[in-house]
Design a protein around this motif. Structure first.
Motif, PDB file in Angstrom:
ATOM      1  N   LYS A  60       0.837  -1.199   0.000  1.00 58.45           N
ATOM      2  CA  LYS A  60       0.000   0.000   0.000  1.00 58.45           C
ATOM      3  C   LYS A  60       0.865   1.239   0.000  1.00 58.45           C
ATOM      4  CE  LYS A  60      -3.810  -1.951   2.575  1.00 58.45           C
ATOM      5  NZ  LYS A  60      -4.761  -1.766   3.629  1.00 58.45           N
ATOM      6  N   ILE A  61       0.310   2.309  -0.552  1.00 59.01           N
ATOM      7  CA  ILE A  61       0.928   3.623  -0.432  1.00 59.01           C
ATOM      8  C   ILE A  61       0.289   4.257   0.794  1.00 59.01           C
ATOM      9  CG2 ILE A  61       1.171   5.901  -1.465  1.00 59.01           C
ATOM     10  CD1 ILE A  61       1.042   4.481  -4.208  1.00 59.01           C
ATOM     11  N   ILE A  62       1.121   4.673   1.732  1.00 60.29           N
ATOM     12  CA  ILE A  62       0.613   5.205   2.998  1.00 60.29           C
ATOM     13  C   ILE A  62       0.587   6.724   2.942  1.00 60.29           C
ATOM     14  CG2 ILE A  62       1.050   5.367   5.476  1.00 60.29           C
ATOM     15  CD1 ILE A  62       2.621   2.671   5.091  1.00 60.29           C
ATOM     16  N   SER A  63      -0.557   7.273   3.284  1.00 57.66           N
ATOM     17  CA  SER A  63      -0.673   8.722   3.416  1.00 57.66           C
ATOM     18  C   SER A  63      -0.817   9.050   4.887  1.00 57.66           C
ATOM     19  CB  SER A  63      -1.904   9.223   2.650  1.00 57.66           C
ATOM     20  OG  SER A  63      -2.147  10.560   2.977  1.00 57.66           O
ATOM     21  N   TRP A  64       0.049   9.934   5.390  1.00 57.21           N
ATOM     22  CA  TRP A  64      -0.016  10.347   6.787  1.00 57.21           C
ATOM     23  C   TRP A  64      -0.874  11.588   6.958  1.00 57.21           C
ATOM     24  CZ3 TRP A  64       1.368   7.060  10.310  1.00 57.21           C
ATOM     25  CH2 TRP A  64       2.332   6.105  10.005  1.00 57.21           C
ATOM     26  N   VAL A  65      -1.442  12.068   5.880  1.00 61.15           N
ATOM     27  CA  VAL A  65      -2.241  13.287   5.936  1.00 61.15           C
ATOM     28  C   VAL A  65      -3.525  13.035   6.728  1.00 61.15           C
ATOM     29  CG1 VAL A  65      -3.492  14.997   4.569  1.00 61.15           C
ATOM     30  CG2 VAL A  65      -1.317  14.077   3.742  1.00 61.15           C
ATOM     31  N   VAL A  66      -3.822  13.948   7.635  1.00 58.32           N
ATOM     32  CA  VAL A  66      -5.040  13.883   8.427  1.00 58.32           C
ATOM     33  C   VAL A  66      -6.055  14.820   7.793  1.00 58.32           C
ATOM     34  CG1 VAL A  66      -6.066  14.373  10.678  1.00 58.32           C
ATOM     35  CG2 VAL A  66      -3.770  13.417  10.541  1.00 58.32           C
ATOM     36  N   ASP A  67      -7.259  14.318   7.563  1.00 59.82           N
ATOM     37  CA  ASP A  67      -8.328  15.166   7.041  1.00 59.82           C
ATOM     38  C   ASP A  67      -8.807  16.071   8.162  1.00 59.82           C
ATOM     39  OD1 ASP A  67     -10.470  16.401   5.862  1.00 59.82           O
ATOM     40  OD2 ASP A  67     -11.652  14.582   5.573  1.00 59.82           O
ATOM     41  N   THR A  68      -8.246  17.266   8.215  1.00 59.97           N
ATOM     42  CA  THR A  68      -8.554  18.167   9.325  1.00 59.97           C
ATOM     43  C   THR A  68      -9.934  18.789   9.198  1.00 59.97           C
ATOM     44  OG1 THR A  68      -7.417  19.983   8.210  1.00 59.97           O
ATOM     45  CG2 THR A  68      -6.147  18.707   9.816  1.00 59.97           C
ATOM     46  N   ASN A  69     -10.621  18.576   8.107  1.00 56.73           N
ATOM     47  CA  ASN A  69     -11.990  19.091   7.983  1.00 56.73           C
ATOM     48  C   ASN A  69     -12.922  18.413   8.978  1.00 56.73           C
ATOM     49  OD1 ASN A  69     -11.433  20.889   5.892  1.00 56.73           O
ATOM     50  ND2 ASN A  69     -11.619  19.264   4.372  1.00 56.73           N
ATOM     51  N   LYS A  70     -12.554  17.214   9.441  1.00 59.28           N
ATOM     52  CA  LYS A  70     -13.372  16.480  10.401  1.00 59.28           C
ATOM     53  C   LYS A  70     -13.146  16.951  11.834  1.00 59.28           C
ATOM     54  CE  LYS A  70     -13.279  12.049   7.971  1.00 59.28           C
ATOM     55  NZ  LYS A  70     -12.867  10.654   8.142  1.00 59.28           N
ATOM     56  N   GLU A  72      10.523   9.294  18.157  1.00 65.41           N
ATOM     57  CA  GLU A  72      10.932   7.923  17.869  1.00 65.41           C
ATOM     58  C   GLU A  72      10.773   7.518  16.406  1.00 65.41           C
ATOM     59  OE1 GLU A  72      12.402   5.630  19.881  1.00 65.41           O
ATOM     60  OE2 GLU A  72      12.587   7.306  21.296  1.00 65.41           O
ATOM     61  N   VAL A  73      10.091   8.335  15.610  1.00 65.50           N
ATOM     62  CA  VAL A  73       9.859   7.966  14.207  1.00 65.50           C
ATOM     63  C   VAL A  73      10.687   8.843  13.288  1.00 65.50           C
ATOM     64  CG1 VAL A  73       7.547   7.038  14.641  1.00 65.50           C
ATOM     65  CG2 VAL A  73       7.792   9.433  14.002  1.00 65.50           C
ATOM     66  N   ASP A  74      11.026   8.286  12.138  1.00 65.78           N
ATOM     67  CA  ASP A  74      11.831   9.004  11.160  1.00 65.78           C
ATOM     68  C   ASP A  74      10.986   9.605  10.043  1.00 65.78           C
ATOM     69  OD1 ASP A  74      14.220   8.359  12.496  1.00 65.78           O
ATOM     70  OD2 ASP A  74      14.271   6.400  11.515  1.00 65.78           O
ATOM     71  N   ASP A  75       9.894   8.967   9.712  1.00 56.43           N
ATOM     72  CA  ASP A  75       9.046   9.406   8.618  1.00 56.43           C
ATOM     73  C   ASP A  75       8.426  10.765   8.951  1.00 56.43           C
ATOM     74  OD1 ASP A  75       7.376   8.193   6.090  1.00 56.43           O
ATOM     75  OD2 ASP A  75       6.154   9.538   7.343  1.00 56.43           O
ATOM     76  N   GLU A  76       8.623  11.733   8.062  1.00 49.51           N
ATOM     77  CA  GLU A  76       8.117  13.091   8.316  1.00 49.51           C
ATOM     78  C   GLU A  76       6.594  13.140   8.376  1.00 49.51           C
ATOM     79  OE1 GLU A  76       9.728  15.869   9.288  1.00 49.51           O
ATOM     80  OE2 GLU A  76      11.431  14.492   9.405  1.00 49.51           O
ATOM     81  N   GLY A  77       5.926  12.328   7.594  1.00 48.17           N
ATOM     82  CA  GLY A  77       4.472  12.276   7.632  1.00 48.17           C
ATOM     83  C   GLY A  77       3.967  11.752   8.971  1.00 48.17           C
ATOM     84  N   ALA A  78       4.626  10.726   9.467  1.00 51.12           N
ATOM     85  CA  ALA A  78       4.256  10.171  10.772  1.00 51.12           C
ATOM     86  C   ALA A  78       4.523  11.193  11.874  1.00 51.12           C
ATOM     87  CB  ALA A  78       5.025   8.881  11.045  1.00 51.12           C
ATOM     88  N   LYS A  79       5.646  11.900  11.769  1.00 49.37           N
ATOM     89  CA  LYS A  79       5.961  12.953  12.745  1.00 49.37           C
ATOM     90  C   LYS A  79       4.863  14.019  12.748  1.00 49.37           C
ATOM     91  CE  LYS A  79      11.002  12.870  12.930  1.00 49.37           C
ATOM     92  NZ  LYS A  79      11.171  12.719  14.362  1.00 49.37           N
ATOM     93  N   LYS A  80       4.409  14.396  11.575  1.00 52.27           N
ATOM     94  CA  LYS A  80       3.379  15.432  11.475  1.00 52.27           C
ATOM     95  C   LYS A  80       2.060  14.949  12.091  1.00 52.27           C
ATOM     96  CE  LYS A  80       1.249  18.705   8.385  1.00 52.27           C
ATOM     97  NZ  LYS A  80       1.136  19.270   7.073  1.00 52.27           N
ATOM     98  N   LEU A  81       1.694  13.697  11.834  1.00 53.44           N
ATOM     99  CA  LEU A  81       0.484  13.130  12.432  1.00 53.44           C
ATOM    100  C   LEU A  81       0.570  13.172  13.947  1.00 53.44           C
ATOM    101  CD1 LEU A  81      -2.198  11.417  12.316  1.00 53.44           C
ATOM    102  CD2 LEU A  81      -0.702   9.418  12.437  1.00 53.44           C
TER     103      LEU A  81
END
Length: 173
Positions: free
Chosen positions: A66-76, A126-135
Motif C-alpha cells: 500500500k501507499i501510505i498517506s499520513w495526511v489527516v483530514d482536518t476538515n473532520k 521515535e519515528v523518522d518518517d516526516e508524515g508520521a511525525k506530522k500526524l
C-alpha cells in the motif's frame, strides 16, 4: 511488531480509554457545563481513536503493498488545538457545590490529557518518517489544547473555592 505499529497500537488504546473516561464521567459530574464538555470530549476522543484505527488498518490491515498517506483530514476536526477553539471562554462559569464535587474529575481529566501530550511528544521523537511525525505532532497539539483547557478550568474552580475559604480563614474583624 515495528516501532510505528507499536506507537499506533498504544495510541489507539489511549484514545479509547480517554473516550471511555469522558463517557463515564459525563454522567457522574454535577455541573451542567462540565457535563457538556465531557460529552463533547467523548466524541472527540472517539474521533481520534477512529482516525488512528483507520491509519493502523491502512498500514497493517492486509498484506497488500500500500501507499501510505499520513495526511489527516482536518476538515473532520476542530481547527484550533484547544477543545472548543474560542468557544471555551464562552462556557458559563460554574458556581458553588457543583464546582467542588467536579474538581477531582477535572484534575483527573487534566492528568489524562497531560499523559496524552507526553506520549505523542515522545512518540514523535521515535519515528523518522516526516508524515508520521506530522500526524503525531497534530495529535499532540490537539491533546495540548485539551490539557490547557482543563488546567485553566481547574485553576478557575480552585480560585473561586479558595475565595470562599478566605472568608472562613480570615474573617473580617
Amino acid at each position: 511488531m515495528d516501532k510505528m505499529q507499536r506507537i499506533l497500537s498504544f495510541a489507539i488504546r489511549l484514545e479509547k480509554q480517554g473516550q471511555n473516561f469522558y463517557s463515564y464521567y459525563k454522567d457522574q459530574v454535577t455541573n451542567p457545563s462540565t457535563k457538556k464538555i465531557f460529552e463533547q470530549l467523548a466524541e472527540m476522543e472517539d474521533g481520534h481513536h477512529q482516525m488512528l484505527q483507520d491509519k493502523y488498518d491502512e498500514i497493517y490491515g492486509s498484506s497488500e503493498l500500500k501507499i501510505i498517506s499520513w495526511v489527516v483530514d482536518t476538515n473532520k476536526y476542530i481547527k484550533h488545538p484547544s477543545i472548543f477553539g474560542n468557544q471555551a471562554q464562552q462556557l458559563p462559569e460554574a458556581e458553588g457545590d457543583d464546582d467542588m464535587s467536579d474538581l477531582a474529575v477535572i484534575r483527573m481529566a487534566y492528568s489524562i490529557e497531560s499523559d496524552f501530550v507526553e506520549f505523542y511528544a515522545a512518540a514523535e521523537k521515535e519515528v523518522d518518517d516526516e508524515g508520521a511525525k506530522k500526524l503525531l505532532d497534530t495529535l499532540k497539539q490537539w491533546e495540548e489544547g485539551h490539557k490547557q483547557f482543563f488546567h485553566d478550568r481547574y485553576q478557575q474552580m480552585m480560585r473561586r473555592n479558595w475565595s470562599d475559604m478566605n472568608a472562613f480563614f480570615f474573617p473580617e474583624v
